[in-house]
Every structure is written in structure tokens, then in C-alpha cells.
Scaffold this motif. Structure first.
Motif, PDB file in Angstrom:
ATOM      1  N   SER A 108      24.170  42.910-120.811  1.00 38.42           N
ATOM      2  CA  SER A 108      25.609  43.117-120.585  1.00 38.42           C
ATOM      3  C   SER A 108      26.234  41.799-120.151  1.00 38.42           C
ATOM      4  N   GLY A 109      27.543  41.745-120.210  1.00 39.21           N
ATOM      5  CA  GLY A 109      28.246  40.566-119.726  1.00 39.21           C
ATOM      6  C   GLY A 109      28.049  40.420-118.226  1.00 39.21           C
ATOM      7  N   PHE A 110      28.052  41.524-117.526  1.00 35.73           N
ATOM      8  CA  PHE A 110      27.873  41.507-116.070  1.00 35.73           C
ATOM      9  C   PHE A 110      26.517  40.884-115.722  1.00 35.73           C
ATOM     10  N   ASP A 134      37.205  32.261-115.470  1.00 35.32           N
ATOM     11  CA  ASP A 134      37.391  33.155-116.611  1.00 35.32           C
ATOM     12  C   ASP A 134      38.155  32.351-117.672  1.00 35.32           C
ATOM     13  N   ALA A 175      34.926  36.522-121.642  1.00 31.91           N
ATOM     14  CA  ALA A 175      34.830  37.937-122.020  1.00 31.91           C
ATOM     15  C   ALA A 175      36.084  38.417-122.754  1.00 31.91           C
ATOM     16  N   HIS A 176      37.259  37.996-122.278  1.00 33.00           N
ATOM     17  CA  HIS A 176      38.511  38.477-122.880  1.00 33.00           C
ATOM     18  C   HIS A 176      39.132  37.489-123.870  1.00 33.00           C
ATOM     19  N   GLY A 224      26.547  44.235-124.434  1.00 30.50           N
ATOM     20  CA  GLY A 224      25.673  43.077-124.252  1.00 30.50           C
ATOM     21  C   GLY A 224      26.471  41.871-123.817  1.00 30.50           C
ATOM     22  N   SER A 236      30.666  43.433-125.588  1.00 29.04           N
ATOM     23  CA  SER A 236      31.177  44.770-125.268  1.00 29.04           C
ATOM     24  C   SER A 236      32.677  44.935-125.457  1.00 29.04           C
ATOM     25  N   LYS A 237      33.386  43.846-125.726  1.00 33.44           N
ATOM     26  CA  LYS A 237      34.844  43.974-125.855  1.00 33.44           C
ATOM     27  C   LYS A 237      35.221  43.768-127.326  1.00 33.44           C
ATOM     28  N   ASN A 279      26.301  37.008-116.198  1.00 37.46           N
ATOM     29  CA  ASN A 279      26.783  36.154-115.113  1.00 37.46           C
ATOM     30  C   ASN A 279      25.801  36.147-113.946  1.00 37.46           C
ATOM     31  N   HIS A 331      36.205  37.175-112.316  1.00 36.25           N
ATOM     32  CA  HIS A 331      35.682  38.540-112.423  1.00 36.25           C
ATOM     33  C   HIS A 331      34.587  38.830-111.390  1.00 36.25           C
ATOM     34  N   SER A 362      31.691  40.037-111.663  1.00 37.78           N
ATOM     35  CA  SER A 362      30.321  39.638-112.019  1.00 37.78           C
ATOM     36  C   SER A 362      30.085  38.157-111.737  1.00 37.78           C
ATOM     37  N   ASP A 400      33.680  31.952-118.470  1.00 35.61           N
ATOM     38  CA  ASP A 400      33.377  33.329-118.880  1.00 35.61           C
ATOM     39  C   ASP A 400      34.514  33.789-119.787  1.00 35.61           C
ATOM     40  N   THR A 428      30.861  38.363-123.911  1.00 32.78           N
ATOM     41  CA  THR A 428      30.347  39.730-123.885  1.00 32.78           C
ATOM     42  C   THR A 428      30.344  40.274-125.315  1.00 32.78           C
TER      43      THR A 428
HETATM   44  N1  PMP Z   1      33.314  39.007-117.318  1.00 31.83           N
HETATM   45  C1  PMP Z   1      34.600  39.387-117.408  1.00 31.83           C
HETATM   46  C2  PMP Z   1      35.659  38.353-117.246  1.00 31.83           C
HETATM   47  C3  PMP Z   1      34.920  40.724-117.662  1.00 31.83           C
HETATM   48  O1  PMP Z   1      36.195  41.112-117.744  1.00 31.83           O
HETATM   49  C4  PMP Z   1      33.884  41.660-117.825  1.00 31.83           C
HETATM   50  C5  PMP Z   1      34.150  43.130-118.156  1.00 31.83           C
HETATM   51  N2  PMP Z   1      35.018  43.789-117.383  1.00 31.83           N
HETATM   52  C6  PMP Z   1      32.573  41.235-117.701  1.00 31.83           C
HETATM   53  C7  PMP Z   1      32.316  39.899-117.474  1.00 31.83           C
HETATM   54  C8  PMP Z   1      31.440  42.179-117.839  1.00 31.83           C
HETATM   55  O2  PMP Z   1      31.145  42.387-119.179  1.00 31.83           O
HETATM   56  P1  PMP Z   1      30.344  43.694-119.653  1.00 31.83           P
HETATM   57  O3  PMP Z   1      31.303  44.805-119.682  1.00 31.83           O
HETATM   58  O4  PMP Z   1      29.797  43.299-120.979  1.00 31.83           O
HETATM   59  O5  PMP Z   1      29.262  43.903-118.641  1.00 31.83           O
END
Ligand code: PMP
Length: 396
Positions: free
Chosen positions: A110-112, A182, A213-214, A250, A243-244, A115, A136, A138, A211, A241
Motif C-alpha cells: 500500500s502507499g501507507f 506531498d 499519491a494524488h 499498492g 490505489s488512486k 512511506n 499525509h 503515513s 509522495d 500509490t
Molecule cells: N500518501 C498520501 C499523500 C495519501 O493521500 C495516501 C492515501 N490517502 C497515502 C499515502 C496512502 O496510500 P494508500 O491508500 O495506497 O495506502
């Protein structure tokens, strides 16, 4: 703590959260997380998912995932370093490195997790991390886990970053100093000032960590915030990530070869947690192939985002500093924000309220996430509901 003590602790704290209106309720979906969702039998226009490009429900990804399940099964069966690395994990990592224009990449569950894994594998108690105050959760947890000294700088305040970086260097206390941000901030949709961050990092010899992710799938024609600014060779860690925008689940780090090699021998979720499932891997590979072949979904996302943002602004909503599809409607007061979100729900729009402590007191907002899968008719319907509810609650 005795069992009785634990029970008291849990009930007291849960009651306190409920009393303050901070208890998160969950609305389970009875449908896929597409542009229209079903909750409690009610159809709603969905403005709350991170499924930016609509790929979570894309037939091509579903087919790839089903094929991978037929070939490899549903579970990976082991951690990456035992025998949970399949040929498709390596293919995914190669595709991610190409996508991010780096030498190599490593995938996580996961992204979480990513990190938590990456920061703590490289930074330790002899180091310092300069971290944007709005980073974020994480990142915050990854920093804590590393035991490095965390120095928060004011959100996107480059003068504050410069001053704090100088202080950290002149203290002579730290072996390594990293700056973490971020790429796109998830509550306001503003973009990190990467060119300035890179300039400061270059001058002062800081490690750079973004990071995105977005930003991935969204900025830089889909390649992300770093590419958007043309800084691919200047960022040490590019986090993403799956996941988005990628639509699966992942996370990954893209960077130079020796960094990825180090993470493969030292980062704990890679060593001690079962690897991504074959379906996740195959779906992600397909998504990256689609993004590399064509920018059509990315263009559609921006078309929809620009349309929704213009519509909300015209109606008199305050969308704050948003520069990306993440579009907050800042209402302010917490109870009014929650009432607004509830009325939107009743009228047919799913847009979650976000209030203190996730955002500062008095800046409660309803956050809208348009995607490439929304049609203009859906956005028009949502805007009509916003207009009605906004007037009714005296917001616009
Ligand atoms: N980093 C950022 C900036 C996020 O917004 C998020 C998701 N909310 C994550 C990491 C975590 O990613 P994931 O949902 O894949 O665990």
C-alpha cells in the motif's frame, strides 16, 4: 492494564469521540466505486473516491486481474524475499520505473506501507527530516518510525523551509537531512512548490522525497508532479500509490538503482509482509500500460475537474487554493459542514465532509473528487443539487 481497565479505556474514549461528534461512521457501498454508487439502496453521484481515471472499474484491468488469478492464484503465498516474487512483480517494477523515468522501482502492499518502509529504511536517530506541516499521516508515521528528528515547516512556506534547513545544518547534529513533501496536498488540492524545494535541497545538500499519491495519473499528463515540473533527475524518492489513479491497491518507490536495491534488503514491509496479490499486480501493469499509451483519460479528468470547479465557483462556493481535481468547498463551521454533506446525500450526491481535527478548526469542507468516469450530465446534476442545498443552508 487489566481487562477491566481496557474496557473502561475503550468505552470512555469511544464515548468521548461520539460526544464531540468526531466518531467516524462508515457507509458501506453496495456497488463498485464508480461515478455513481449505491448506499442503503440509494443511488448517489459519487464525488468522494480517489478513482481519478475510473480505472478501478475498467474492463481491461478486470480482465488482466482475472487472467492473473487463473495463472497465479489469488494469494502470493509468501513475502517477496522468500518466494512471493513472481515474474509479474518484476514486470510491474520495471514499468513503474519507466513511467517515473527513474532507474528502478520497488512495489509495496500500500502507499501507507510504502512511506513507513522507505523513510525508516534510510533515516535514523542521527538524521533530521524537514516535513511540510500538511504532509499525509503515513509520512508522519514513517518519520516517527525512523526515529529521526522531525522538523516541521509551515505549509509550502519556502522561507520557513530555508531557515529551518540552515539551522539544522549549522547545528552540526545530523548525519543526513531529508526534505519530505506531498506532491499534491489531499485536503486543499494545492501543488507542492517543487522547483523551490529542489533549489533549496541542491544548495544545502538535502535528500529529496516526494509522495505523489494524488499527483500520479493527474499531473504531468499522468506521469505525476515531478514530471510536471521536469524534475525527474532531481528527486531522490518518488513515492506513488497504485490505489488512486491506478485504480487498484499498492504503493511504490521509484528512484536510482542503489536506493531500490537498499530498500529490497532493508525495508521491513518488503521483507516481512506478504507481497501484492497477482490480481493487484496484473491490474496495475495494465493501468500503467494504458496511461503510457494514451493521455485520453487524463485529459477527460481535467476536463471534468475544470467543469466542476468553474460550476462551483460560479455558484459562489469557496474552493480555496485548489490547483488539481481535488476540489474542496470550504464551508467553515463544523456542524454546518456536516449538515451540508448530509443534505447533499439526501438529494443524491455523495461528498464527505472533512472537519477538525483532519483540517484546522473553522475550515470544515466538503471535498469533491471528480473523475474521468463522470459524464457532463452527472456533473450538471451534482451542481444543481449544490445550488439548491447551498441556498437552503445560506452558504451561497
Ligand atoms: N500518501 C498520501 C499523500 C495519501 O493521500 C495516501 C492515501 N490517502 C497515502 C499515502 C496512502 O496510500 P494508500 O491508500 O495506497 O495506502
Amino acid at each position: 492494564m487489566s481487562t477491566k481497565g481496557l474496557k473502561e479505556f475503550l468505552t470512555d474514549n469511544l464515548n468521548e469521540l461520539k460526544g464531540k461528534g468526531l466518531y467516524n461512521t462508515i457507509d458501506p457501498l453496495e456497488s463498485a466505486n464508480g461515478p455513481v454508487i449505491t448506499i442503503n439502496g440509494k443511488k448517489l453521484i459519487n464525488l468522494s473516491s480517489n478513482n481519478y481515471l475510473g480505472l478501478a472499474t475498467d474492463t481491461r484491468l478486470k480482465e488482466a486481474a482475472i487472467k492473473a488469478i487463473r495463472t497465479y492464484g489469488v494469494g502470493a503465498g509468501a513475502v517477496r524475499t522468500i518466494n512471493g516474487t513472481f515474474d509479474i512483480h518484476l514486470e510491474l517494477e520495471e514499468k513503474l520505473a519507466d513511467f517515473k523515468q527513474t532507474e528502478a522501482a520497488i512495489a509495496y502492499q500500500s502507499g501507507f506501507n510504502c512511506n513507513m518502509a522507505a523513510i525508516s529504511a534510510v533515516m535514523d536517530q542521527c538524521d533530521a527530516i524537514l516535513s511540510d506541516e500538511l504532509n499525509h499521516a503515513s509520512i508522519i508515521d514513517g518519520c516517527r518510525l525512523s526515529k529521526a528528528t522531525v522538523i516541521r515547516y509551515a505549509h509550502s512556506d519556502m522561507e520557513d523551509l530555508r531557515v529551518k534547513a540552515k539551522q539544522a545544518i549549522s547545528s552540526g547534529q545530523y548525519d543526513k537531512i531529508m526534505v519530505i513533501t506531498d506532491g499534491v496536498f489531499s485536503m486543499d488540492g494545492d501543488i507542492a512548490k517543487l522547483p523551490e524545494i529542489v533549489k533549496i535541497a541542491d544548495e544545502m545538500g538535502l535528500i529529496t522525497y516526494v509522495d505523489d499519491a494524488h499527483g500520479s495519473g493527474v499531473l504531468g499528463n499522468g506521469a505525476g508532479t515531478v514530471k510536471h515540473f521536469g524534475l525527474s533527475d532531481k528527486i531522490d524518492f518518488q513515492i506513488g500509490t497504485l490505489s488512486k489513479a491506478i485504480g487498484v491497491v499498492g504503493g511504490y518507490v521509484a528512484g536510482r538503482r542503489e536506493l531500490i536495491e537498499w530498500l529490497k534488503v532493508r525495508s521491513r514491509p518488503f521483507l516481512f509482509s506478504t507481497s501484492l496479490t497477482p490480481a493487484d499486480v496484473a491490474g496495475s501493469i495494465k493501468a500503467i500500460e494504458l496511461l503510457t499509451e494514451s493521455t485520453a483519460l487524463n485529459k477527460k479528468l481535467w476536463e471534468n475537474a475544470d467543469y466542476l470547479k468553474a460550476g462551483l465557483t460560479k455558484l459562489g462556493f469557496n474552493i480555496g487554493a485548489s490547483e488539481t481535481p481535488i476540489t474542496p468547498c470550504i464551508i467553515g463551521e463544523e456542524t454546518k459542514t456536516q449538515a451540508f454533506s448530509t443534505r447533499l446525500y439526501e438529494e443524491g450526491v455523495y461528498a464527505k465532509s472533512i472537519v477538525f481535527p483532519t483540517v484546522p478548526k473553522g475550515t470544515g469542507r466538503v471535498r469533491n473528487m471528480p473523475t474521468a468516469a463522470h459524464t457532463k450530465e452527472m456533473l450538471d446534476e451534482a451542481l444543481a443539487i449544490y445550488e439548491k442545498v447551498g441556498k437552503e443552508l445560506g452558504i451561497t
